[in-house]
Motif scaffolding. Structure first.
Motif, PDB file in Angstrom:
ATOM      1  N   PRO A  59     -17.680  -8.598 -34.281  1.00 42.32           N
ATOM      2  CA  PRO A  59     -16.437  -7.875 -34.559  1.00 42.32           C
ATOM      3  C   PRO A  59     -15.717  -7.339 -33.317  1.00 42.32           C
ATOM      4  O   PRO A  59     -14.652  -6.763 -33.449  1.00 42.32           O
ATOM      5  CB  PRO A  59     -16.906  -6.715 -35.426  1.00 42.32           C
ATOM      6  N   SER A  60     -16.261  -7.544 -32.129  1.00 41.17           N
ATOM      7  CA  SER A  60     -15.657  -6.891 -30.962  1.00 41.17           C
ATOM      8  C   SER A  60     -14.361  -7.559 -30.508  1.00 41.17           C
ATOM      9  O   SER A  60     -13.606  -6.973 -29.743  1.00 41.17           O
ATOM     10  CB  SER A  60     -16.655  -6.890 -29.804  1.00 41.17           C
ATOM     11  N   GLU A  61     -14.089  -8.793 -31.005  1.00 41.62           N
ATOM     12  CA  GLU A  61     -12.887  -9.531 -30.607  1.00 41.62           C
ATOM     13  C   GLU A  61     -12.875  -9.878 -29.130  1.00 41.62           C
ATOM     14  O   GLU A  61     -11.816 -10.018 -28.521  1.00 41.62           O
ATOM     15  CB  GLU A  61     -11.614  -8.753 -30.952  1.00 41.62           C
ATOM     16  N   THR A  62     -14.043  -9.979 -28.538  1.00 44.69           N
ATOM     17  CA  THR A  62     -14.106 -10.369 -27.132  1.00 44.69           C
ATOM     18  C   THR A  62     -13.772 -11.857 -27.027  1.00 44.69           C
ATOM     19  O   THR A  62     -14.312 -12.664 -27.781  1.00 44.69           O
ATOM     20  CB  THR A  62     -15.513 -10.116 -26.575  1.00 44.69           C
ATOM     21  N   PHE A  63     -12.882 -12.181 -26.114  1.00 43.78           N
ATOM     22  CA  PHE A  63     -12.353 -13.541 -26.014  1.00 43.78           C
ATOM     23  C   PHE A  63     -12.798 -14.188 -24.699  1.00 43.78           C
ATOM     24  O   PHE A  63     -12.599 -13.623 -23.623  1.00 43.78           O
ATOM     25  CB  PHE A  63     -10.818 -13.454 -26.071  1.00 43.78           C
ATOM     26  N   PRO A  65      -2.605 -14.114 -15.268  1.00 45.54           N
ATOM     27  CA  PRO A  65      -2.266 -14.943 -14.110  1.00 45.54           C
ATOM     28  C   PRO A  65      -1.468 -14.187 -13.042  1.00 45.54           C
ATOM     29  O   PRO A  65      -1.529 -14.537 -11.867  1.00 45.54           O
ATOM     30  CB  PRO A  65      -1.448 -16.085 -14.696  1.00 45.54           C
ATOM     31  N   SER A  66      -0.754 -13.139 -13.425  1.00 41.87           N
ATOM     32  CA  SER A  66       0.030 -12.439 -12.408  1.00 41.87           C
ATOM     33  C   SER A  66      -0.746 -11.265 -11.806  1.00 41.87           C
ATOM     34  O   SER A  66      -0.739 -11.088 -10.589  1.00 41.87           O
ATOM     35  CB  SER A  66       1.367 -11.965 -12.991  1.00 41.87           C
ATOM     36  N   THR A  67      -1.421 -10.463 -12.634  1.00 41.58           N
ATOM     37  CA  THR A  67      -2.110  -9.292 -12.084  1.00 41.58           C
ATOM     38  C   THR A  67      -3.572  -9.577 -11.729  1.00 41.58           C
ATOM     39  O   THR A  67      -4.210  -8.799 -11.025  1.00 41.58           O
ATOM     40  CB  THR A  67      -2.107  -8.132 -13.104  1.00 41.58           C
ATOM     41  N   GLU A 122      -8.335 -10.978 -27.388  1.00 39.64           N
ATOM     42  CA  GLU A 122      -7.371 -12.079 -27.562  1.00 39.64           C
ATOM     43  C   GLU A 122      -5.945 -11.548 -27.710  1.00 39.64           C
ATOM     44  O   GLU A 122      -5.017 -12.033 -27.074  1.00 39.64           O
ATOM     45  CB  GLU A 122      -7.789 -12.878 -28.802  1.00 39.64           C
ATOM     46  N   GLY A 123      -5.787 -10.519 -28.543  1.00 38.28           N
ATOM     47  CA  GLY A 123      -4.454 -10.017 -28.860  1.00 38.28           C
ATOM     48  C   GLY A 123      -3.735  -9.405 -27.671  1.00 38.28           C
ATOM     49  O   GLY A 123      -2.519  -9.206 -27.709  1.00 38.28           O
ATOM     50  N   ASP A 124      -4.452  -9.069 -26.600  1.00 38.48           N
ATOM     51  CA  ASP A 124      -3.821  -8.450 -25.435  1.00 38.48           C
ATOM     52  C   ASP A 124      -3.360  -9.471 -24.398  1.00 38.48           C
ATOM     53  O   ASP A 124      -2.714  -9.124 -23.409  1.00 38.48           O
ATOM     54  CB  ASP A 124      -4.807  -7.477 -24.762  1.00 38.48           C
ATOM     55  N   ILE A 125      -3.716 -10.722 -24.616  1.00 40.65           N
ATOM     56  CA  ILE A 125      -3.342 -11.763 -23.665  1.00 40.65           C
ATOM     57  C   ILE A 125      -1.863 -12.107 -23.858  1.00 40.65           C
ATOM     58  O   ILE A 125      -1.426 -12.287 -24.993  1.00 40.65           O
ATOM     59  CB  ILE A 125      -4.223 -13.010 -23.893  1.00 40.65           C
ATOM     60  N   PRO A 126      -1.086 -12.162 -22.773  1.00 38.61           N
ATOM     61  CA  PRO A 126       0.356 -12.389 -22.930  1.00 38.61           C
ATOM     62  C   PRO A 126       0.678 -13.612 -23.788  1.00 38.61           C
ATOM     63  O   PRO A 126       1.616 -13.581 -24.582  1.00 38.61           O
ATOM     64  CB  PRO A 126       0.845 -12.593 -21.489  1.00 38.61           C
ATOM     65  N   PHE A 127      -0.120 -14.658 -23.655  1.00 38.70           N
ATOM     66  CA  PHE A 127       0.136 -15.869 -24.433  1.00 38.70           C
ATOM     67  C   PHE A 127       0.194 -15.558 -25.923  1.00 38.70           C
ATOM     68  O   PHE A 127       1.003 -16.109 -26.658  1.00 38.70           O
ATOM     69  CB  PHE A 127      -0.945 -16.916 -24.158  1.00 38.70           C
ATOM     70  N   TYR A 128      -0.685 -14.659 -26.387  1.00 28.92           N
ATOM     71  CA  TYR A 128      -0.703 -14.309 -27.804  1.00 28.92           C
ATOM     72  C   TYR A 128       0.194 -13.109 -28.121  1.00 28.92           C
ATOM     73  O   TYR A 128       0.832 -13.073 -29.155  1.00 28.92           O
ATOM     74  CB  TYR A 128      -2.133 -13.975 -28.258  1.00 28.92           C
TER      75      TYR A 128
END
Lengths: 184, 609
Positions: B67-71, B102-104, B111-117
C-alpha cells in the motif's frame, strides 16, 4: 459484395497426404465452414503453417464454395498474410513513425545489405527472412527490431551485425511471458 | 491505496506487463520477484499483480508497491531481492532505484508525484495500473459493471442516449462525430437486428492507446458496449482487434468469456430482459480498416474496402442493419459518464470538445508514453510538462498529430490547445491521438515522403484520386529528397494534394495529402533548400548528405575504419582518418561508433550535425 453468382472453379478435393497432414481441414471445421469467418480461417492457417500455401487456399475455396480468387483477394489485400514460407529466422524491422524519426530507415537498409535481400524476401538458403511492420507499439524503445519475435530496442545501424550473429547462435529463444499467455 | 481488497494492508507488488514493459524485460522481472518471494516463504503474504500498461513506457519495466505506492522505474531482475527485503518487509524506499526528476534530480517516491503523471487527468487510463486485467473480481472491486447495472435497473434506452448526448462525448477514432446523436440515429431505425462494433483496428504507426486499454482494462470496454447495445437495441456486437496485437486479442477474448460466465453478457443480462453477446473479430493488418465501412466489410469476411456514404452505418451497416461503430476509447468512456453524470463529463475539456483524450506521446521526447489530458490542453504542456521536453538539448521542430494522414505543426504553434476544431483550423487533424515529437534532426520533407509512402501502400485502390494521387505525390517527394526536385514539383504537390483531399472517397484519401500540404505550409523553406541548394538541413536525406571526419576531433583510434562496411575509411593508427566519398555508402555506422563525435554529416553548403 458476395460473389454468389460468380462461377465456382471446380477443384477436386483430393485427400492428398499434404492435405491430410495439414491443419487446414480442422481449422475450416472450427469455423463451421462459415464464409463470414474467411479472414479468421486464413489467420489461423497462417499461424499454424507459417504462410498460406496454395493448396490451403484452394481447400478453403472449395470448402466454402467460393471462387479461389476471392480467397486470394483476401490473402493479398491484408498485410499480415504471406504466400511464401518465412525464413528459419525472421527479422522484423518496425518502421512506425516513432521508429522512423529515430532512424529505422537506416537500420532497415543495414539489414537489407547484410542479408542481401529486400524487405519481404527470404535468403536463398531460407535461413533468414526480412520484413517490416508498421508499429509494434513499443515506441519508447525505438527503433525496434523483432528477432524471431523477441524485442530488441534502441537498435542502430552499427548494432545490426551483432544482432544477426546473436540470432544465429540462439536458435532456441525462450518465449516471452506475454506471448505465451496470448497464445493460451 | 488498494481498492476494494479485503485487506488493504496486504502488501502487493504490481508489475506492468503492457507490451512496452514486456519488450523491456518485464517477464524476467516477474519471475525474479516470484522466486525471491518463494525463497523467503512470502508467496502467500505478498501478492504479485500483473497489470496492464501504466503509460510511462519510457521508464519500463515499472513496479509499484502497495500500500505504500512506492514507484520503481526501469526495474531489473536483480533488483527484486533488495526491493522485497527493504521496501516490502522493512517499508523503506531504496533511494537509488527511485525515479529522479529530470530537472531537479531529486528522487520521487510516489507515482502520483512524478510530473509525467501529476500533469495528467486520467479517467480511462486511471484504472489500468490497479487491476489484473485477467481477473474479473479485480474489476468488480473498483466498481466495474455498476454503470451497466444502474442502466438496466433505472434507465430507459432514451435516458442513456440523452446522457451520452448531454455529456458532449465525441468519437475518439478520428473524425470526432458526437456519440449521442449517432446512437440516436441507430435507435430510431425500425430494423429488427442492430449491431454495435468496437473499432480496435489501431493502424496508426506510433499510436497504441487503444491497445493499452484493451490489454489493461478490457471489461471497461465491454461494459461500455453493453450500455450502447441497450441504448440502441442491439443484440449482437463485435470487437475488431488487430491480429498483430496478440496480447490484446487474448485479454479481450478472455474478458468476453468471463463476462459471459458472470452473466454480464449473453441471455437475460443480470436477470433482466436484455440480451446481448459479443464476438471478437481479428483484423489482418490493413490501415484502411479503421474506416468504418471498410471495417464492416472486413467483419463480413470481405476485403476491407470502404464504400460511399451515406447511408452511414448507423442506418445501414453490418449485413445492411443499423450498426453503431465507436472506437475503444469512446466505449471505455461510457461507464464513467453513466457513473458520474453527463454534467461532470461536460465540465472537463474545451467548449466543443469535452472530456479527456489519450495521446500516444512518442518520437524525440524524453518521456515517451500514454498521456491522458483534458481536451484543450496545449501541446506545450503535453510535450514539456508531461513529456519532459526534448532529449540531448535539441530544439523542438514540429509535432505531428493525427497519424499518417495527419499534419505537422511547427514549434511556434505549440501553444495551440488540442481539440478537434483548433487542430482542423491549423491544418491537421486529431486522428486517434498519435503525437509524434520531432526535433531539428528530423527532415520534414523526408517525413512527408514517409507518410505518403505509407498511405500509398495502405490505399485500398478503390478510388482513383487516392490510389494514383498518393503514388504521384510520393514520386514527387522522392525527387525532392534525392535532389531532382524543381520549383514546379512544389506547385504540383500543392495542386495534386488539394485534389486528392477533396475528391477521394473515404477518410483515408480525404486526408492523404495532409502530411504533404501541412509540411509545405509550415516548412516551405526546407523544401526550397532541398530543391535549390540540394541541401537537407536536418542531414537525413541520404542522397544529399556526406560524411566527413573533423581533423581537430579525430584521435585516430581507428574504430570507424574497423566497422565501415564499405571499407571507405582510411588512416594510420593515431593519425587523422578520412572518408572516401566515392566508396562511402552513407550508412552512418562510423558516426554511431565514434566516441569523439568527430564524424559530421554535411549537406549542401555545409550544414553540420
Amino acid at each position: 459484395m458476395r460473389a454468389a453468382t460468380a462461377p465456382v472453379r471446380e477443384i477436386a478435393l483430393v485427400d492428398t497426404p499434404e492435405i491430410l497432414s495439414s491443419p487446414v481441414g480442422r481449422i475450416i471445421e472450427e469455423h463451421h465452414n462459415d464464409r463470414n469467418d474467411l479472414i479468421a480461417m486464413l489467420l489461423d492457417i497462417q499461424d499454424a503453417m507459417g504462410f498460406l500455401p496454395r493448396f490451403a487456399m484452394e481447400h478453403v475455396a472449395t470448402s466454402l464454395e467460393i471462387p479461389i480468387t476471392e480467397v486470394y483477394g483476401i490473402a493479398t489485400f491484408f498485410k499480415y498474410f504471406r504466400l511464401k514460407p518465412p525464413g528459419e529466422h525472421q527479422c522484423t524491422v518496425c518502421t512506425g513513425t516513432a521508429c522512423h524519426v529515430r532512424g529505422a530507415a537506416r537500420v532497415l537498409r543495414e539489414f537489407e545489405r547484410h542479408l542481401g535481400i529486400r524487405s519481404g524476401e527470404v535468403t536463398d538458403d531460407r535461413e533468414y527472412g526480412l520484413e517490416t511492420v508498421n508499429c509494434v507499439g513499443a515506441c519508447a524503445l525505438g527503433p525496434i527490431v523483432l528477432l524471431d519475435g523477441d524485442y530488441q530496442g534502441q537498435v542502430t545501424a552499427s548494432k545490426v551485425p551483432t544482432l544477426l550473429r546473436r540470432l544465429k547462435r540462439s536458435a532456441e529463444k525462450k518465449p516471452v511471458a506475454a506471448r505465451s499467455e496470448a497464445a493460451a | 491505496m488498494l481498492i476494494g481488497r479485503s485487506d488493504p494492508e496486504r502488501p502487493c507488488i504490481t508489475i506492468c506487463t503492457g507490451t512496452g514493459c514486456v519488450a523491456g524485460g518485464a517477464g524476467d522481472v516477474v519471475e525474479a520477484f516470484r522466486k525471491v518471494l518463494a525463497d523467503h516463504g512470502l508467496s502467500r503474504r505478498v501478492e504479485i499483480r500483473l497489470t496492464g500498461c501504466h503509460g510511462f513506457c519510457e521508464m519500463g519495466p515499472l513496479v509499484t508497491l502497495q500500500p505504500s505506492e512506492t514507484f520503481y522505474p526501469k526495474v531489473r531482475p536483480k533488483d527484486a531481492k533488495r526491493i522485497i527485503e527493504q521496501t516490502v518487509l522493512n517499508k523503506e524506499p531504496i533511494e537509488e532505484l527511485l525515479y529522479r526528476d529530470p530537472s531537479t534530480h531529486e528522487p520521487i517516491e510516489h507515482e502520483g508525484d512524478i510530473p509525467f503523471y501529476s500533469h495528467q487527468h486520467r479517467i480511462v487510463l486511471a484504472e489500468n495500473g490497479r487491476i489484473d486485467p485477467t481477473n474479473l473480481n479485480d474489476f468488480l472491486d473498483i466498481g466495474g459493471y455498476l454503470a451497466l447495472q444502474n442502466v438496466l435497473a433505472t434507465m430507459s434506452p432514451a435516458d442513456v442516449i440523452d446522457d451520452v448526448s448531454r455529456s458532449g462525448l465525441r468519437g475518439r477514432g478520428g473524425a470526432g462525430f458526437p456519440a449521442g446523436p449517432k446512437w440516436k440515429i441507430a435507435s430510431e431505425q425500425p430494423a429488427a437486428c442492430k449491431y454495435v462494433v468496437c473499432n480496435g483496428d489501431e493502424g496508426d504507426p506510433g499510436a497504441y492507446m487503444d491497445r493499452s486499454v484493451l490489454e489493461g482494462n478490457p471489461h471497461r470496454v465491454l461494459e461500455g458496449m453493453c450500455i450502447g447495445a441497450y441504448a440502441i437495441g442491439a443484440q449482437q456486437g463485435f470487437i475488431y482487434v488487430r491480429h498483430e496485437y496478440p496480447l490484446a486479442v487474448g485479454r479481450i477474448s478472455r474478458a468476453v468469456q468471463d463476462a459471459r460466465r458472470a452473466g454480464m453478457l449473453g441471455e437475460r443480462i443480470l436477470g433482466t430482459d436484455f440480451s446481448f453477446d459479443l464476438k471478437v473479430v481479428r483484423g489482418a493488418g490493413a490501415f484502411v480498416c479503421g474506416e468504418e465501412t471498410a471495417l464492416i466489410a472486413s467483419i463480413e469476411g470481405r476485403k476491407g474496402e470502404p464504400r460511399q456514404r451515406p447511408p452511414y452505418p448507423a442506418v445501414s451497416g453490418y449485413m445492411g442493419s443499423p450498426t453503431v461503430i465507436n472506437n475503444v476509447e469512446t466505449w471505455a468512456n461510457i461507464p464513467h459518464i453513466i457513473n458520474n453524470g453527463p454534467d461532470w463529463y461536460a465540465s472537463i475539456g474545451s467548449e466543443h470538445s469535452k472530456g479527456t483524450k489519450i495521446f500516444s506521446l512518442v518520437g524525440k521526447v524524453n518521456c515517451t508514453g500514454l498521456v491522458e489530458v483534458p481536451m484543450g490542453t496545449s501541446i506545450r504542456s503535453i510535450v514539456y510538462d508531461i513529456g519532459g521536453g526534448i532529449p540531448d538539448q535539441k530544439a523542438l521542430k514540429a509535432v505531428q498529430t493525427g497519424g499518417p494522414a495527419g499534419g505537422c505543426l511547427p514549434a511556434d504553434q505549440i501553444d495551440l490547445p488540442i481539440d478537434f476544431e483548433a487542430l482542423r483550423e491549423a491544418g491537421t487533424i486529431m486522428g486517434s491521438g498519435g503525437l509524434i515529437v520531432m526535433d531539428e534532426s528530423t527532415c520534414m520533407v523526408d517525413v512527408a515522403r514517409y507518410f505518403t509512402g505509407f498511405l500509398e501502400e495502405e490505399s485500398c485502390g478503390k478510388c482513383y484520386p487516392c490510389r494514383k494521387g498518393t503514388q504521384r505525390m510520393r514520386e514527387l517527394l522522392e525527387d525532392i529528397c534525392e535532389g531532382r526536385g524543381t520549383m514546379e514539383h512544389l506547385s504540383l504537390l500543392d495542386e495534386l494534394g488539394a485534389t486528392v483531399n477533396t475528391t477521394s472517397m473515404c477518410g483515408l484519401g480525404q486526408n492523404a495529402a495532409t502530411p504533404v500540404l501541412s509540411t509545405i505550409r509550415y516548412f516551405r523553406d526546407e523544401y526550397i533548400a532541398h530543391i535549390r541548394d540540394h541541401c537537407c538541413p536536418a542531414g537525413v536525406c541520404t542522397e544529399l548528405i556526406r560524411f566527413e571526419i573533423m581533423a581537430d576531433l579525430c584521435d585516430g583510434c581507428g574504430a570507424c575504419a574497423k566497422v565501415c562496411p564499405a571499407e571507405a575509411i582510411f588512416g594510420e593508427k593515431n593519425e587523422l582518418h578520412t572518408i572516401d566519398p566515392n566508396l562511402c555508402i552513407k550508412c552512418g555506422t562510423c558516426k554511431d561508433v565514434c566516441t569523439k563525435d568527430a564524424v559530421l554529416v554535411l549537406s549542401g553548403g555545409g550544414h553540420e550535425h
